[in-house]
Design an enzyme around this catalytic site. Structure first.
Site, PDB file in Angstrom:
ATOM      1  N   LYS A   1       1.077  -1.234  -0.440  1.00  0.00           N
ATOM      2  CA  LYS A   1      -0.503   0.097  -0.145  1.00  0.00           C
ATOM      3  C   LYS A   1       0.342   1.350   0.059  1.00  0.00           C
ATOM      4  CE  LYS A   1      -1.906   2.489   2.435  1.00  0.00           C
ATOM      5  NZ  LYS A   1      -1.438   4.365   1.931  1.00  0.00           N
TER       6      LYS A   1
ATOM      7  N   CYS B   1      13.441  10.725   6.469  1.00  0.00           N
ATOM      8  CA  CYS B   1      14.051  10.590   7.282  1.00  0.00           C
ATOM      9  C   CYS B   1      14.982  10.758   8.197  1.00  0.00           C
ATOM     10  CB  CYS B   1      13.081   8.951   7.903  1.00  0.00           C
ATOM     11  SG  CYS B   1      14.244   8.102   6.299  1.00  0.00           S
TER      12      CYS B   1
ATOM     13  N   GLU C   1       9.567  16.196  14.373  1.00  0.00           N
ATOM     14  CA  GLU C   1       9.912  16.242  12.780  1.00  0.00           C
ATOM     15  C   GLU C   1       9.676  16.750  12.338  1.00  0.00           C
ATOM     16  OE1 GLU C   1       8.789  11.858  10.978  1.00  0.00           O
ATOM     17  OE2 GLU C   1      10.750  11.588  10.361  1.00  0.00           O
TER      18      GLU C   1
ATOM     19  N   GLU D   1      10.845   1.358  10.390  1.00  0.00           N
ATOM     20  CA  GLU D   1      11.288   2.598   9.658  1.00  0.00           C
ATOM     21  C   GLU D   1      10.601   3.563   9.984  1.00  0.00           C
ATOM     22  OE1 GLU D   1      13.526   1.968   6.594  1.00  0.00           O
ATOM     23  OE2 GLU D   1      14.268  -0.163   7.533  1.00  0.00           O
TER      24      GLU D   1
HETATM   25  P1  NDP Z   1       2.691   7.830   7.253  1.00  0.00           P
HETATM   26  O1  NDP Z   1       2.371   7.340   9.604  1.00  0.00           O
HETATM   27  O2  NDP Z   1       2.279   9.379   7.916  1.00  0.00           O
HETATM   28  O3  NDP Z   1       1.647   7.570   6.910  1.00  0.00           O
HETATM   29  C1  NDP Z   1       2.989   6.275   6.383  1.00  0.00           C
HETATM   30  C2  NDP Z   1       2.093   5.121   5.921  1.00  0.00           C
HETATM   31  O4  NDP Z   1       1.104   4.155   6.250  1.00  0.00           O
HETATM   32  C3  NDP Z   1       1.283   5.300   4.469  1.00  0.00           C
HETATM   33  O5  NDP Z   1       1.396   4.906   3.149  1.00  0.00           O
HETATM   34  C4  NDP Z   1      -0.304   5.923   5.199  1.00  0.00           C
HETATM   35  O6  NDP Z   1      -1.813   5.633   4.530  1.00  0.00           O
HETATM   36  C5  NDP Z   1      -0.797   4.803   6.450  1.00  0.00           C
HETATM   37  N1  NDP Z   1      -0.818   4.534   7.374  1.00  0.00           N
HETATM   38  C6  NDP Z   1      -1.268   5.215   8.458  1.00  0.00           C
HETATM   39  N2  NDP Z   1      -1.884   5.064   9.018  1.00  0.00           N
HETATM   40  C7  NDP Z   1      -2.108   3.776   9.386  1.00  0.00           C
HETATM   41  C8  NDP Z   1      -2.479   2.895  10.348  1.00  0.00           C
HETATM   42  N3  NDP Z   1      -3.000   3.413  11.055  1.00  0.00           N
HETATM   43  N4  NDP Z   1      -2.328   1.781   9.604  1.00  0.00           N
HETATM   44  C9  NDP Z   1      -1.766   1.586   8.326  1.00  0.00           C
HETATM   45  N5  NDP Z   1      -2.046   2.376   7.321  1.00  0.00           N
HETATM   46  C10 NDP Z   1      -1.399   3.624   8.221  1.00  0.00           C
HETATM   47  O7  NDP Z   1       3.965   8.364   7.480  1.00  0.00           O
HETATM   48  P2  NDP Z   1       4.512   9.270   5.762  1.00  0.00           P
HETATM   49  O8  NDP Z   1       3.353   9.158   4.816  1.00  0.00           O
HETATM   50  O9  NDP Z   1       3.596  11.112   6.375  1.00  0.00           O
HETATM   51  O10 NDP Z   1       5.985  10.114   5.795  1.00  0.00           O
HETATM   52  C11 NDP Z   1       6.364  10.331   6.591  1.00  0.00           C
HETATM   53  C12 NDP Z   1       7.175   9.886   7.833  1.00  0.00           C
HETATM   54  O11 NDP Z   1       7.946   8.668   7.378  1.00  0.00           O
HETATM   55  C13 NDP Z   1       8.267  10.679   8.960  1.00  0.00           C
HETATM   56  O12 NDP Z   1       7.936  10.192   9.674  1.00  0.00           O
HETATM   57  C14 NDP Z   1       9.025  10.415   8.217  1.00  0.00           C
HETATM   58  O13 NDP Z   1      10.606  10.099   8.905  1.00  0.00           O
HETATM   59  C15 NDP Z   1       8.924   9.115   8.283  1.00  0.00           C
HETATM   60  N6  NDP Z   1      10.158   8.092   7.311  1.00  0.00           N
HETATM   61  C16 NDP Z   1      10.679   7.005   7.935  1.00  0.00           C
HETATM   62  C17 NDP Z   1      11.523   6.853   7.219  1.00  0.00           C
HETATM   63  C18 NDP Z   1      12.703   5.209   7.911  1.00  0.00           C
HETATM   64  O14 NDP Z   1      13.889   4.855   7.131  1.00  0.00           O
HETATM   65  N7  NDP Z   1      13.136   5.517   8.880  1.00  0.00           N
HETATM   66  C19 NDP Z   1      12.275   6.432   5.658  1.00  0.00           C
HETATM   67  C20 NDP Z   1      10.910   7.263   5.464  1.00  0.00           C
HETATM   68  C21 NDP Z   1      10.322   8.462   6.120  1.00  0.00           C
HETATM   69  P3  NDP Z   1      -2.126   7.264   4.105  1.00  0.00           P
HETATM   70  O15 NDP Z   1      -1.171   8.098   3.501  1.00  0.00           O
HETATM   71  O16 NDP Z   1      -1.937   6.984   2.104  1.00  0.00           O
HETATM   72  O17 NDP Z   1      -2.900   7.970   4.680  1.00  0.00           O
END
Ligand code: NDP
Length: 482
Positions: free
Chosen positions: A175, A285, A379, A251
């Site tokens: 997803k 990130c 962040e 992550e």
């Molecule tokens: P989110 O946590 O908002 O979303 C990530 C994914 O999870 C999206 O596909 C989102 O869907 C989905 N999602 C949200 N809520 C749920 C749930 N309750 N159950 C299942 N899936 C869910 O992160 P962002 O997309 O805003 O990405 C940014 C974040 O990612 C930052 O905090 C960044 O630091 C982190 N990140 C970490 C990395 C690492 O390697 N540690 C690398 C890159 C980013 P949808 O968006 O469609 O609602």
């Protein structure tokens, strides 16, 4: 207008109720595609397709050579479609096209090649013993993997999950984030073209909570959940996964530090610090969003850093010369600009920066904010960096570790002893000395503290995407049960 569908069981499908959402290009701020809006029904259908492909299909039963050949074919197709894949991410989230073409897409193809080869060449333990028994360890594919990805490096982070999962014989439901559905859809199509059997890689679009994302975390037919995103989302997914005892790999967020010592090569430090703070418009990130600079070079560093930041070209992400595109969405733009309010910066001085027309934010340098300022604690995930002076190495280490996150740290020094000493003191899963974001796919990747659970990469990915099975055999026929 382009139509982006789910890919389930080898077929492109709409949602059962025909629901769609718009795919917005953050540069034009207009929809350029419609996307099938999936919910629990589509997520469950995709899990069923993946389950069937795993339980009955050829994929987990193929040899590493056979699977590797198909995965390599997919990587070749990705290279051939570099332009389409790069443009998909650029239009979905404003990533500069040059970065997408030269870094994200080639790296994504490499992820497939690397994990296919790594799985084929990996050794496993054989434990001959003198007592007439022989023990060996198999790594069986875990089963159906839910892969849930963020929007900042769409294709690259999706392939970081999908590639090892497939290489080890699993089937996947991916997803992508709602803001970046396009490249995942293209990837699923290319996988089918490469000959990867139907149901092995499924893609479902939709939102997270109460939608397709959540459904992929509560389905008991899922054997692994690999998630990259915010720490808060990780906690919600962790709670959902616990109900079925589904193993998770997380992550999560970061608040990376960058320590510049008096003895650093400043030319080198400035150029990497610029990339670490403002590359991908700071939506990284690993970003080096907290700069700590030793007093002796502080003023010179800030002057040079600010000049280099001001020179970064903002513009149309489709223009090859653009270094900073718009932020990925209006919602994210509002969040990032909120961190430049006086309250969020603790009334600190901000060099350069600020909002620009459209969903752009110029590189913003917040000078010495108070320790409690949200811009320093939370962040931001945008082109906003704080700079704090320090006097001693001990102070620098304390400041660097003063965060619940622990994903990335950087340090710049020409002193070999200090480099090792400070690197070894960082509460951080990744430490770069005199460089940034250089990744060896064999090495573990992940974070301390609120930055994640577990590690992926090389053998660490095998640990997560397989079930280890220990087999012990009696090889001395004369040994009888006691
Ligand atoms: P989110 O946590 O908002 O979303 C990530 C994914 O999870 C999206 O596909 C989102 O869907 C989905 N999602 C949200 N809520 C749920 C749930 N309750 N159950 C299942 N899936 C869910 O992160 P962002 O997309 O805003 O990405 C940014 C974040 O990612 C930052 O905090 C960044 O630091 C982190 N990140 C970490 C990395 C690492 O390697 N540690 C690398 C890159 C980013 P949808 O968006 O469609 O609602």
């Amino acid at each position: 207008m382009k139509s982006i569908k789910h890919v389930i069981g080898g077929a492109e499908v709409d949602s059962a109720d025909g629901a769609t959402f718009e795919d917005i290009d953050p540069y034009t701020q207009e929809a350029y595609a419609t996307v099938a809006l999936g919910g629990a029904r589509e997520a469950d259908l995709a899990v069923t397709a993946a389950r069937k492909a795993f339980d009955e299909g050829p994929w987990p039963r193929m040899s590493f050579e056979e699977r590797g050949k198909l995965i390599h074919k997919l990587a070749d197709l990705m290279d051939q479609h570099n332009e389409d894949l790069a443009l998909a991410d650029t239009r979905d989230m404003g990533k500069p096209i040059t970065a997408a073409k030269t870094k994200d897409v080639p790296r994504s193809a490499l992820n497939f090649r690397f994990f296919a080869d790594h799985a084929r060449l990996a050794e496993s333990q054989h434990l001959p013993n003198s007592a007439g028994f022989h023990t060996y360890v198999q790594h069986a594919p875990a089963g159906v993997v839910s892969a849930i990805a963020p929007w900042n490096y769409p294709l690259m982070l999706e392939t970081w999950k999908v590639a090892p999962a497939l290489a080890w014989g699993n089937t996947v439901v991916l997803k992508p984030a709602e803001d970046t559905p396009h490249s995942a859809y293209l990837l699923a199509e290319l996988a089918l073209e490469a000959g990867i059997p139907e149901g092995v890689l499924n893609v479902v679009h939709g939102f997270g909570p109460g939608s397709a994302g959540e459904a992929l975390t509560v389905n008991p037919a899922v054997d692994r959940i690999t998630f990259t995103g915010e720490s808060g989302t990780g906690k919600a997914i962790g709670r959902a996964a616990a109900a079925n005892l589904t193993p998770v790999s997380f992550e999560l967020g970061g608040k990376g530090c960058n320590l510049v010592f008096d003895d650093a090569d400043l030319d080198n430090a400035v150029s990497w610090a610029i990339e670490a703070a403002f590359g991908n418009a700071g939506q990284v990130c690993l970003a080096g969003s907290r700069l700590y600079v030793q007093q002796g070079v502080h003023d010179e560093f800030v002057e040079r850093f600010a000049a280099a930041a001001a020179a970064l070209q903002l513009g149309d992400p489709k223009d090859p010369a653009t270094r900073i595109g718009p932020l990925a969405s209006q919602e994210h733009y509002r969040k990032v600009t909120g961190y430049l309010d006086a309250e969020a910066t603790g009334h600190a001085k901000v060099l350069g920066g600020g909002a620009a027309p459209g969903w752009f934010v110029r590189p913003s340098i917040v000078i010495d904010p108070p320790a409690h300022a949200p811009v320093l604690r939370e962040e931001v995930f945008g082109p906003v960096v704080t700079v704090t002076p320090f006097a001693t190495e001990d102070e620098a280490v304390k400041l660097a570790n003063d965060t619940p996150y622990g994903l990335s740290a950087m340090l710049f020094t020409e002193n070999l002893h200090r480099a090792h000493r400070v690197a070894g003191s960082m509460n951080s899963g990744n430490v770069w000395v005199n460089c940034f974001f250089v990744r060896d796919l064999r090495a573990p990747f992940g974070g301390f503290g609120d930055s994640g659970i577990g590690r992926e990469g090389g053998a660490f990915s095998r640990e997560f995407f397989t079930e280890a099975r220990t087999i012990t055999m009696r090889i001395a026929p004369e040994i009888a049960a006691a």
